[in-house]
Enzyme design. Structure first.
Site, PDB file in Angstrom:
ATOM      1  N   CYS A   8      -3.798   0.547  -3.063  1.00 21.71           N
ATOM      2  CA  CYS A   8      -3.818  -0.668  -2.250  1.00 21.71           C
ATOM      3  C   CYS A   8      -2.718  -1.634  -2.699  1.00 21.71           C
ATOM      4  O   CYS A   8      -2.289  -1.607  -3.861  1.00 21.71           O
ATOM      5  CB  CYS A   8      -5.167  -1.364  -2.381  1.00 21.71           C
ATOM      6  N   GLU A  62       0.118   5.161   0.676  1.00 22.93           N
ATOM      7  CA  GLU A  62      -0.832   6.192   1.079  1.00 22.93           C
ATOM      8  C   GLU A  62      -0.438   7.552   0.509  1.00 22.93           C
ATOM      9  O   GLU A  62       0.710   7.777   0.110  1.00 22.93           O
ATOM     10  CB  GLU A  62      -0.890   6.282   2.606  1.00 22.93           C
ATOM     11  N   CYS A  79     -10.112  -4.802   0.024  1.00 19.59           N
ATOM     12  CA  CYS A  79     -11.253  -3.892   0.006  1.00 19.59           C
ATOM     13  C   CYS A  79     -12.161  -4.251  -1.175  1.00 19.59           C
ATOM     14  O   CYS A  79     -11.802  -5.044  -2.039  1.00 19.59           O
ATOM     15  CB  CYS A  79     -10.772  -2.443  -0.103  1.00 19.59           C
ATOM     16  N   GLU A 115      -2.930  -4.836  -3.219  1.00 13.45           N
ATOM     17  CA  GLU A 115      -3.401  -5.753  -4.263  1.00 13.45           C
ATOM     18  C   GLU A 115      -3.374  -5.086  -5.637  1.00 13.45           C
ATOM     19  O   GLU A 115      -2.969  -5.693  -6.629  1.00 13.45           O
ATOM     20  CB  GLU A 115      -4.823  -6.232  -3.956  1.00 13.45           C
ATOM     21  N   ASN A 123       0.834  -1.195   0.000  1.00 13.81           N
ATOM     22  CA  ASN A 123       0.000   0.000   0.000  1.00 13.81           C
ATOM     23  C   ASN A 123       0.872   1.250   0.000  1.00 13.81           C
ATOM     24  O   ASN A 123       1.954   1.277   0.582  1.00 13.81           O
ATOM     25  CB  ASN A 123      -1.012  -0.006   1.157  1.00 13.81           C
ATOM     26  N   CYS A 173     -10.595  -3.688  -4.631  1.00 14.74           N
ATOM     27  CA  CYS A 173      -9.567  -4.682  -4.967  1.00 14.74           C
ATOM     28  C   CYS A 173     -10.182  -6.054  -5.236  1.00 14.74           C
ATOM     29  O   CYS A 173      -9.673  -6.813  -6.056  1.00 14.74           O
ATOM     30  CB  CYS A 173      -8.512  -4.759  -3.867  1.00 14.74           C
TER      31      CYS A 173
END
Length: 131
Positions: free
Chosen positions: A50, A41, A83, A52, A39, A86
């Site tokens: 993310c 941010e 999420c 993934e 990830n 994803c």
């Protein structure tokens, strides 16, 4: 290197200064290669990426278009699931029966299929006959 150990290793590279919640993902493509992502941010939330999604982008950039196995790891009290976005991204490149292993740093793991994570996934079949 196992898929889970690849996810654990790349997790350390995550850029998570705001949540301090690092996530690592590794996917095995149909060609056998392992592609990883973590990830990333961004202060302008939700503009981050993310783990993934990063792994999928790496796979596609390498020329592969099919996922055959997924591993995701984070430092939480229980295995963290991808999420919703994803889950749909995984469904774009993985058959419904592809296993997704979600794990914690302490060793707890849960494995589900893409179909179990995203029942009723939106697919090309929903688009009808388009040129």
């Amino acid at each position: 290197m196992t898929l889970l150990s690849a996810a654990r290793a790349v997790r350390e590279n995550a850029h998570a200064p705001y949540s301090r919640f690092k996530v690592g993902a590794a996917i095995r493509g149909a060609d056998g290669a392992i592609h990883v992502g973590c990830n990333v941010e961004n202060i302008a939330s939700p503009e981050g990426t993310c783990a993934e999604a990063g792994a999928i982008a790496a796979m596609v950039a390498a020329g592969c278009r099919e996922i055959v196995e997924v591993a995701v790891i984070a430092d939480g009290p229980a295995p963290v699931t991808p999420c919703g976005g994803c889950r749909q991204k995984l469904a774009e490149f993985a058959r419904p029966d592809v296993p997704v292993t979600m794990a914690t740093l302490s060793g707890e793991a849960l494995t589900m299929t893409v179909a179990e994570l995203l029942p009723g996934a939106f697919s090309a079949a929903h688009m009808g006959d388009r040129p």
